[in-house]
Design a protein around this motif. Structure first.
Motif, PDB file in Angstrom:
ATOM      1  N   THR A 146     -15.025  14.842 -42.863  1.00 26.42           N
ATOM      2  CA  THR A 146     -14.324  13.766 -43.566  1.00 26.42           C
ATOM      3  C   THR A 146     -13.982  12.663 -42.586  1.00 26.42           C
ATOM      4  OG1 THR A 146     -13.364  15.370 -45.093  1.00 26.42           O
ATOM      5  CG2 THR A 146     -12.348  13.184 -45.021  1.00 26.42           C
ATOM      6  N   GLN A 147     -14.334  11.458 -42.917  1.00 26.70           N
ATOM      7  CA  GLN A 147     -14.169  10.331 -42.005  1.00 26.70           C
ATOM      8  C   GLN A 147     -12.712  10.040 -41.682  1.00 26.70           C
ATOM      9  OE1 GLN A 147     -16.603   8.641 -40.488  1.00 26.70           O
ATOM     10  NE2 GLN A 147     -15.114   7.402 -39.384  1.00 26.70           N
ATOM     11  N   GLY A 148     -11.806  10.176 -42.630  1.00 22.86           N
ATOM     12  CA  GLY A 148     -10.399   9.830 -42.404  1.00 22.86           C
ATOM     13  C   GLY A 148     -10.122   8.384 -42.791  1.00 22.86           C
ATOM     14  N   GLN A 149      -8.860   8.001 -42.728  1.00 29.41           N
ATOM     15  CA  GLN A 149      -8.448   6.662 -43.133  1.00 29.41           C
ATOM     16  C   GLN A 149      -7.786   5.944 -41.966  1.00 29.41           C
ATOM     17  OE1 GLN A 149      -5.849   7.281 -46.464  1.00 29.41           O
ATOM     18  NE2 GLN A 149      -7.520   7.548 -47.921  1.00 29.41           N
ATOM     19  N   ALA A 150      -8.056   4.654 -41.856  1.00 29.49           N
ATOM     20  CA  ALA A 150      -7.457   3.854 -40.799  1.00 29.49           C
ATOM     21  C   ALA A 150      -5.980   3.610 -41.094  1.00 29.49           C
ATOM     22  CB  ALA A 150      -8.188   2.514 -40.673  1.00 29.49           C
ATOM     23  N   GLY A 151      -5.199   3.392 -40.045  1.00 31.34           N
ATOM     24  CA  GLY A 151      -3.789   3.066 -40.219  1.00 31.34           C
ATOM     25  C   GLY A 151      -3.621   1.671 -40.807  1.00 31.34           C
ATOM     26  N   SER A 152      -2.416   1.380 -41.277  1.00 30.47           N
ATOM     27  CA  SER A 152      -2.142   0.077 -41.876  1.00 30.47           C
ATOM     28  C   SER A 152      -0.827  -0.472 -41.339  1.00 30.47           C
ATOM     29  CB  SER A 152      -2.078   0.178 -43.408  1.00 30.47           C
ATOM     30  OG  SER A 152      -1.049   1.066 -43.800  1.00 30.47           O
ATOM     31  N   ARG A 153      -0.780  -1.773 -41.131  1.00 34.81           N
ATOM     32  CA  ARG A 153       0.411  -2.433 -40.602  1.00 34.81           C
ATOM     33  C   ARG A 153       0.903  -3.471 -41.605  1.00 34.81           C
ATOM     34  NH1 ARG A 153       3.055  -2.825 -36.177  1.00 34.81           N
ATOM     35  NH2 ARG A 153       1.556  -1.559 -35.040  1.00 34.81           N
ATOM     36  N   SER A 154       2.225  -3.533 -41.758  1.00 35.60           N
ATOM     37  CA  SER A 154       2.806  -4.549 -42.621  1.00 35.60           C
ATOM     38  C   SER A 154       2.729  -5.905 -41.932  1.00 35.60           C
ATOM     39  CB  SER A 154       4.272  -4.213 -42.915  1.00 35.60           C
ATOM     40  OG  SER A 154       5.066  -4.394 -41.748  1.00 35.60           O
ATOM     41  N   ALA A 155       2.952  -6.947 -42.687  1.00 29.49           N
ATOM     42  CA  ALA A 155       3.073  -8.272 -42.077  1.00 29.49           C
ATOM     43  C   ALA A 155       4.340  -8.302 -41.230  1.00 29.49           C
ATOM     44  CB  ALA A 155       3.127  -9.352 -43.158  1.00 29.49           C
ATOM     45  N   GLU A 156       4.395  -9.208 -40.274  1.00 26.99           N
ATOM     46  CA  GLU A 156       5.556  -9.300 -39.395  1.00 26.99           C
ATOM     47  C   GLU A 156       6.601 -10.229 -39.991  1.00 26.99           C
ATOM     48  OE1 GLU A 156       6.053  -9.612 -34.655  1.00 26.99           O
ATOM     49  OE2 GLU A 156       5.169 -11.372 -35.587  1.00 26.99           O
ATOM     50  N   CYS A 157       7.838  -9.742 -40.087  1.00 29.20           N
ATOM     51  CA  CYS A 157       8.944 -10.569 -40.543  1.00 29.20           C
ATOM     52  C   CYS A 157       9.641 -11.135 -39.314  1.00 29.20           C
ATOM     53  CB  CYS A 157       9.919  -9.745 -41.379  1.00 29.20           C
ATOM     54  SG  CYS A 157      11.116 -10.772 -42.284  1.00 29.20           S
ATOM     55  N   VAL A 158       9.975 -12.432 -39.352  1.00 29.88           N
ATOM     56  CA  VAL A 158      10.453 -13.144 -38.173  1.00 29.88           C
ATOM     57  C   VAL A 158      11.756 -13.867 -38.491  1.00 29.88           C
ATOM     58  CG1 VAL A 158       9.910 -14.963 -36.517  1.00 29.88           C
ATOM     59  CG2 VAL A 158       8.099 -13.463 -37.348  1.00 29.88           C
ATOM     60  N   ALA A 159      12.703 -13.801 -37.558  1.00 31.73           N
ATOM     61  CA  ALA A 159      13.955 -14.549 -37.681  1.00 31.73           C
ATOM     62  C   ALA A 159      14.361 -15.031 -36.291  1.00 31.73           C
ATOM     63  CB  ALA A 159      15.056 -13.685 -38.291  1.00 31.73           C
ATOM     64  N   SER A 160      15.054 -16.184 -36.224  1.00 37.63           N
ATOM     65  CA  SER A 160      15.405 -16.790 -34.941  1.00 37.63           C
ATOM     66  C   SER A 160      16.883 -17.172 -34.886  1.00 37.63           C
ATOM     67  CB  SER A 160      14.560 -18.053 -34.693  1.00 37.63           C
ATOM     68  OG  SER A 160      13.190 -17.747 -34.633  1.00 37.63           O
ATOM     69  N   TYR A 177      16.237  -5.802 -40.918  1.00 37.70           N
ATOM     70  CA  TYR A 177      14.890  -5.788 -41.496  1.00 37.70           C
ATOM     71  C   TYR A 177      14.934  -5.093 -42.848  1.00 37.70           C
ATOM     72  CZ  TYR A 177       9.865  -4.817 -41.961  1.00 37.70           C
ATOM     73  OH  TYR A 177       8.559  -4.758 -42.407  1.00 37.70           O
ATOM     74  N   VAL A 178      14.626  -5.860 -43.898  1.00 41.70           N
ATOM     75  CA  VAL A 178      14.604  -5.322 -45.246  1.00 41.70           C
ATOM     76  C   VAL A 178      13.165  -5.038 -45.681  1.00 41.70           C
ATOM     77  CG1 VAL A 178      15.254  -5.711 -47.657  1.00 41.70           C
ATOM     78  CG2 VAL A 178      16.730  -6.545 -45.812  1.00 41.70           C
ATOM     79  N   SER A 179      12.280  -5.971 -45.422  1.00 41.72           N
ATOM     80  CA  SER A 179      10.872  -5.820 -45.767  1.00 41.72           C
ATOM     81  C   SER A 179      10.072  -6.806 -44.931  1.00 41.72           C
ATOM     82  CB  SER A 179      10.635  -6.073 -47.259  1.00 41.72           C
ATOM     83  OG  SER A 179      10.831  -7.450 -47.559  1.00 41.72           O
ATOM     84  N   GLU A 180       8.773  -6.810 -45.118  1.00 43.87           N
ATOM     85  CA  GLU A 180       7.928  -7.735 -44.362  1.00 43.87           C
ATOM     86  C   GLU A 180       8.151  -9.188 -44.777  1.00 43.87           C
ATOM     87  OE1 GLU A 180       3.717  -7.772 -46.675  1.00 43.87           O
ATOM     88  OE2 GLU A 180       4.176  -5.922 -45.598  1.00 43.87           O
ATOM     89  N   THR A 181       8.876  -9.405 -45.860  1.00 44.02           N
ATOM     90  CA  THR A 181       9.166 -10.775 -46.287  1.00 44.02           C
ATOM     91  C   THR A 181      10.655 -11.108 -46.247  1.00 44.02           C
ATOM     92  OG1 THR A 181       9.287 -10.075 -48.616  1.00 44.02           O
ATOM     93  CG2 THR A 181       7.141 -10.843 -47.802  1.00 44.02           C
ATOM     94  N   GLU A 182      11.493 -10.141 -45.853  1.00 39.81           N
ATOM     95  CA  GLU A 182      12.933 -10.399 -45.835  1.00 39.81           C
ATOM     96  C   GLU A 182      13.569  -9.787 -44.595  1.00 39.81           C
ATOM     97  OE1 GLU A 182      16.992  -9.593 -48.501  1.00 39.81           O
ATOM     98  OE2 GLU A 182      15.020  -8.972 -49.268  1.00 39.81           O
TER      99      GLU A 182
END
Length: 207
Positions: A146-160, A177-182
């Motif tokens: 079985t080939q397996g599945q590649a890992g996955s990364r969320s988008a980066e959430c940024v604050a300054s 950090y709440v989510s990749e968009t918040e």
């Protein structure tokens, strides 16, 4: 921070939101013997969706620090850094990573029919027997992969936050950090009272 992953620059390739800013190069902390302030970055994660939480700190668009946490290591492991005494923008970006599955070896049972002969006898006494053509079945195992599945990364959430640090002062940045968009970042300064306790006031943003 013995339970932290080894600090790694893998975030440079994995995080898209700040990929261009990191091209300016790595910014080194001032030496302990040089005049500096200190900052403690505390992460509060309520939207963990992967196996690891990866964060990085940039100062004026130059990479300053990277840290990777397992899900159970985030609380109680703040990042402490030394700051140069100059007005600066501190940017924190974070993403989560879900590990994939590796290749797996196993076996599969298969069934096969083939032509054969068998003995067929009458019910006479004594029986009369003869050979007839027939179909036989056999089962066997074959290896599988079985080939397996590649890992996955969320988008980066940024604050300054902006800060104008003063010598020997202590600052705290809370990054939620709440989510990749918040996500959000707040900066405060620890001000010691006469009785030895301290209070937090907003960070100075200019001199």
């Amino acid at each position: 921070m013995t339970h932290l992953y080894a600090r790694s620059l893998r975030l440079l390739g994995a995080s898209a939101a700040l990929a261009t800013t990191a091209c300016a190069g790595l910014l080194m902390q001032p030496l302990e013997s040089e005049p500096h302030a200190t900052v403690e970055i505390q992460h509060q994660v309520s939207g963990m969706t992967g196996d690891s939480y990866d964060a990085r700190v940039l100062i004026d668009d130059r990479l300053y620090d990277t840290t990777s946490y397992r899900a159970d290591e985030i609380a109680g492991h703040p990042v402490r850094l030394r700051l140069r005494l100059e007005q600066q923008t501190i940017t924190i970006g974070a993403s989560t990573y879900q590990a994939g599955t590796g290749p797996r070896a196993g076996t599969e049972e298969r069934r096969e029919e083939y032509a054969c002969q068998r003995e067929e006898c009458t019910t006479d006494n004594p029986p009369v027997c003869h050979i007839v053509d027939s179909t036989c079945i056999r089962t066997y195992s074959v290896p599988t992969y079985t080939q397996g599945q590649a890992g996955s990364r969320s988008a980066e959430c940024v604050a300054s936050v902006q800060i104008a640090p003063d010598v020997n002062r202590q600052y705290v940045i809370g990054f939620e950090y709440v989510s990749e968009t918040e996500c959000r970042a707040t900066c405060s300064q620890r001000v010691t009272r006469a009785d030895g306790s301290f209070e937090r006031v907003p960070c100075p943003t200019s001199y």
